[in-house]
Write a protein that holds these residues in place. Structure first.
Motif, mmCIF file in Angstrom:
data_model
loop_
_atom_site.group_PDB
_atom_site.id
_atom_site.type_symbol
_atom_site.label_atom_id
_atom_site.label_comp_id
_atom_site.label_asym_id
_atom_site.label_seq_id
_atom_site.Cartn_x
_atom_site.Cartn_y
_atom_site.Cartn_z
ATOM 1 N N SER A 44 0.809 -1.223 0.000
ATOM 2 C CA SER A 44 0.000 0.000 0.000
ATOM 3 C C SER A 44 0.839 1.269 0.000
ATOM 4 O O SER A 44 0.318 2.358 -0.238
ATOM 5 N N LEU A 305 -0.274 13.053 -0.195
ATOM 6 C CA LEU A 305 -1.310 12.186 0.350
ATOM 7 C C LEU A 305 -2.123 12.885 1.429
ATOM 8 O O LEU A 305 -3.350 12.700 1.511
ATOM 9 N N ARG A 306 -1.473 13.678 2.270
ATOM 10 C CA ARG A 306 -2.216 14.416 3.293
ATOM 11 C C ARG A 306 -3.193 15.392 2.651
ATOM 12 O O ARG A 306 -4.322 15.569 3.119
ATOM 13 N N LYS A 307 -2.757 16.020 1.571
ATOM 14 C CA LYS A 307 -3.618 16.975 0.876
ATOM 15 C C LYS A 307 -4.786 16.272 0.196
ATOM 16 O O LYS A 307 -5.927 16.755 0.231
ATOM 17 N N GLU A 308 -4.518 15.112 -0.419
ATOM 18 C CA GLU A 308 -5.562 14.399 -1.149
ATOM 19 C C GLU A 308 -6.559 13.715 -0.228
ATOM 20 O O GLU A 308 -7.754 13.660 -0.527
ATOM 21 N N THR A 309 -6.069 13.164 0.899
ATOM 22 C CA THR A 309 -6.943 12.377 1.774
ATOM 23 C C THR A 309 -7.434 13.151 2.988
ATOM 24 O O THR A 309 -8.401 12.727 3.628
ATOM 25 N N ASP A 311 -5.830 13.256 5.680
ATOM 26 C CA ASP A 311 -5.370 12.463 6.820
ATOM 27 C C ASP A 311 -4.040 13.010 7.320
ATOM 28 O O ASP A 311 -2.995 12.812 6.690
#
Length: 553
Positions: A44, A305-309, A311
Motif C-alpha cells: 500500500s 497524500l495528506r492533501k488528497e486524503t 489524513d
C-alpha cells in the motif's frame, strides 16, 4: 545485514540497519533510530509507525541521539514517544511501493549512471577550480602588485571554504533534498567567480574566492550520498571508485590547464574559463539532475497524500522524529569539533588525511619551484602532474581491487560483519610507499639532479595518495557509523584547514631551507606517521572499545 527481526502486517520487513552502508538515513535532522521505511517496500505504500518502530526501540540503542543535548540520555524510547505524541498512535509511515518507479533504486541503469555522473562532474569542477589558478599566480601577483604570499590567498581561502561550507550545507540537504543544494550551490559559485574575471582589487578577489569555495562545497558533501541513493550497497564499487578518483584527478589537471591558458591567452582567461564552465554546468545540471534523496521524495509523497486524503497522520519517519532547528545547529557545529578533540581514531586518521591533502596542495607550489629550476615553463610544469595521475590510475586498477578481494574474504570469515580494521591493509601498504616517494622527490629536487627524478616520484606519490585517502575515509565512516555525518564533516574540516594552511607557508619554506630539506621535512613527517594504520589494524578493536562514539564491531 543482521538476521530479519520481524515482518510487519503491512509487508515491510524490519532490519537492524547498518547506517554506515546507507547514506539514505538522515542523521543530523532526525532524532531517533531508523526503521527501514526509506528502503523497503509495502503493497500500500504505508505502514503503521508503531509497528515499524517497535523492533527498533527493542533491539537498537539510541545511536542517533544527540551528543550535545540531554536527549542523549533518553534513548530511542523517548524519541518514539515524542513522535507518537505529535502524530498519534495511529500514525502511518510512507514507504515505497513494490516496483515503485519513483524509487531511485528502481531507476534504469542508464538513468542511474546519469545521476551518478552529474554529481561527479560537479565535483570535477570544484576540484579543478581549487587549483587551476595556480598556473598563473606569478602573473596575477605582478598585475595586482602584491607578493606571492598575498596572491596565494586566492587558493587558501577557497580551500578554507571547502571545510566550512559542509557545516551548513550538510543538514540543508537532509532538510530540503540534494537537488536544490546542488543547484543553489553551483549558481552561487558561478556568481562569486565573476569578480575574478573583471576586478582590479585583490581584496575583492580574495573575498569572493572564499564565498565561491563555501558555495561549491555543497556538491562535495552530497555527491557520495547521491551515488548511495541510486545504487545498492553491492553495486557501488565502480561508481564510488570513479567518484574517488575524480576528487584527485581534477586538482592535478588544474595546474596543467591553468599554465597553458596563461601562456596562450592570459591569466584573466583562467577565471573566464572557470566562469563559463560553471555557467554551462549549472544550466546542464539544472535541466537534467533529479532529486534522489529518499526521505525528501517520500516527504513530498506524504504531503501530497495528506492533501488528497485529509489524513494528517500520514508522515515520513523524518517528519515524525525531526529535531528542532537549534538542536540541528548544535549537532552540526559542535559534534565534529568534539570528535576531533576526543576520539583517537578521528585524531589519527584525520591527521593522516591532513597530511596527504596538505601534500597535494603543497605540490601545486613545490612543483613550479623544482621544475622551473630546470627551465620548464608553466605549461610544462603542469604536464609534470600527469605522473601523479598515473599513480592514481595504478591504485585504481591494482591496489583497490586487491583490497576489495581481501575485504570480501573478511566478510565471509566474520559472517557478514567484518570489523572496520578490514579496510586498513590498503592504507598500510600505501603508508610505506608515501615516505619512499617523498624521499625520492626531496633527494632529486635540487637543480643539479636530472628532472626525471622528481617527475617519476609522482607515480608512487599518486599511488599512495588515493590508497591512503580511500582507506582512511572508509575506516572513519565505518568506525563512526552512528555518527558518520558528523565524522565526515570533522575530517573534511580538518583536512581543508591543513590544505589551506600549507599553501601559505610552502613557498617561504622552500626559499628558506632549500629544495632538499623542504622535501625531506615532509618525508620525515610521513615516515613518523607510517605506524598509524598498523597500530589500528592490530589494536583498533581495543581502541574503539574505549570510545564513546565508535562502533563496537
Amino acid at each position: 545485514m543482521h538476521d530479519l527481526e520481524r515482518t510487519l502486517s503491512h509487508g515491510v520487513v524490519q532490519h537492524d540497519l547498518p547506517t554506515a552502508e546507507e547514506p539514505t538515513f538522515p542523521q543530523l535532522t532526525q532524532a531517533g533510530s531508523h526503521t527501514d521505511a526509506y528502503l523497503e517496500t509495502s503493497p500500500s505504500g504505508l505502514v503503521l509507525a508503531r509497528e515499524a518502530e517497535a523492533p527498533v526501540a527493542s533491539h537498537r540503542h539510541g545511536s542517533q541521539s544527540t551528543l550535545v543535548s540531554a536527549r542523549q540520555h533518553h534513548g530511542v524510547a523517548a524519541d518514539v514517544e515524542k513522535g507518537a505524541a505529535a502524530h498519534g498512535d495511529d500514525a502511518k509511515l510512507v514507504t515505497w511501493k513494490v516496483d515503485d518507479l519513483e524509487n531511485p533504486r528502481n531507476f534504469s541503469t542508464a538513468k542511474k549512471w546519469v545521476q551518478t555522473l552529474l554529481p561527479t562532474l560537479l565535483c570535477f569542477m570544484a576540484g579543478l577550480s581549487s587549483s587551476l589558478i595556480t598556473g598563473g599566480l606569478p602573473e596575477m601577483a605582478e598585475h595586482y602588485n602584491v607578493s606571492e604570499e598575498v596572491i596565494t590567498l586566492t587558493v587558501c581561502v577557497f580551500v578554507v571554504g571547502f571545510g566550512l561550507g559542509p557545516l551548513l550545507l550538510s543538514p540543508l540537504s537532509e532538510m530540503y533534498g540534494r537537488r536544490i543544494v546542488y543547484i543553489v550551490s553551483v549558481f552561487l559559485y558561478f556568481i562569486w567567480t565573476l569578480p575574478g574575471c573583471i576586478t582590479d582589487s585583490v581584496a575583492v578577489l580574495v573575498i569572493f574566492r572564499f564565498l565561491a569555495g563555501c558555495s561549491i562545497s555543497g556538491v562535495m558533501c552530497n555527491a557520495a550520498g547521491s551515488i548511495g541513493d541510486v545504487w545498492h550497497v553491492n553495486e557501488r564499487g565502480f561508481p564510488m571508485a570513479l567518484f574517488s578518483g575524480i576528487l584527485f584527478i581534477s586538482p592535478c589537471l588544474g595546474p596543467l590547464l591553468g599554465g597553458y591558458i596563461t601562456i596562450r591567452a592570459s591569466w584573466r582567461w583562467m577565471w573566464w574559463v572557470l566562469f563559463i564552465f560553471g555557467g554551462v554546468v549549472w544550466v546542464f545540471t539544472s535541466l537534467t539532475l533529479v532529486e534522489t534523496y529518499a526521505p525528501t521524495l517520500l516527504k513530498w509523497r506524504a504531503q501530497k497524500l495528506r492533501k488528497e486524503t485529509g489524513d494528517p497522520t500520514i508522515v515520513t519517519e523524518q517528519e515524525r522524529q525531526g529535531r528542532p532547528l537549534a538542536e540541528i545547529a548544535h549537532e552540526t557545529l559542535l559534534r565534529p569539533l568534539v570528535m576531533l578533540a576526543t576520539e583517537p581514531v578521528m585524531m589519527c586518521m584525520s591527521g593522516y588525511l591532513c597530511l596527504v591533502y596538505g601534500l597535494l596542495y603543497a605540490f601545486f607550489f613545490a612543483y613550479p619551484i623544482v621544475f622551473m629550476g630546470h627551465g620548464f615553463d608553466a605549461g610544462q610544469v603542469g604536464l609534470c602532474f600527469l605522473s601523479i595521475l598515473i599513480g592514481i590510475a595504478l591504485t585504481s586498477v591494482t591496489a583497490i581491487p586487491l583490497q576489495e578481494r581481501y575485504y570480501q574474504r573478511q566478510v565471509v570469515k566474520h559472517q557478514g560483519h567484518p570489523p572496520p580494521e578490514a579496510r586498513l591493509p590498503l592504507m598500510m601498504a600505501c603508508a610505506v610507499v608515501l615516505p619512499v616517494s617523498l624521499f625520492i622527490f626531496a633527494a632529486t629536487s635540487i637543480p643539479s639532479v636530472h628532472w626525471a627524478g622528481p617527475l617519476v616520484s609522482g607515480i608512487p606519490f599518486g599511488f599512495a595518495l588515493v590508497g591512503i585517502y580511500t582507506a582512511a575515509n572508509t575506516y572513519i565512516a565505518v568506525t563512526f557509523s552512528d555518527y558518520s555525518a558528523s565524522a565526515m564533516a570533522a575530517k573534511t574540516l580538518a583536512r581543508s584547514m591543513c590544505g589551506a594552511g600549507v599553501t601559505m607557508f610552502i613557498v617561504p619554506m622552500y626559499k628558506s631551507i632549500g629544495n632538499l630539506w623542504a622535501g625531506m621535512t615532509w618525508a620525515f613527517i610521513s615516515l613518523a606517521m607510517t605506524p598509524i594504520p598498523f597500530v589500528f589494524f592490530f589494536y583498533g578493536a581495543q581502541i574503539r572499545g574505549r570510545s564513546a562514539m565508535a562502533s563496537a564491531s
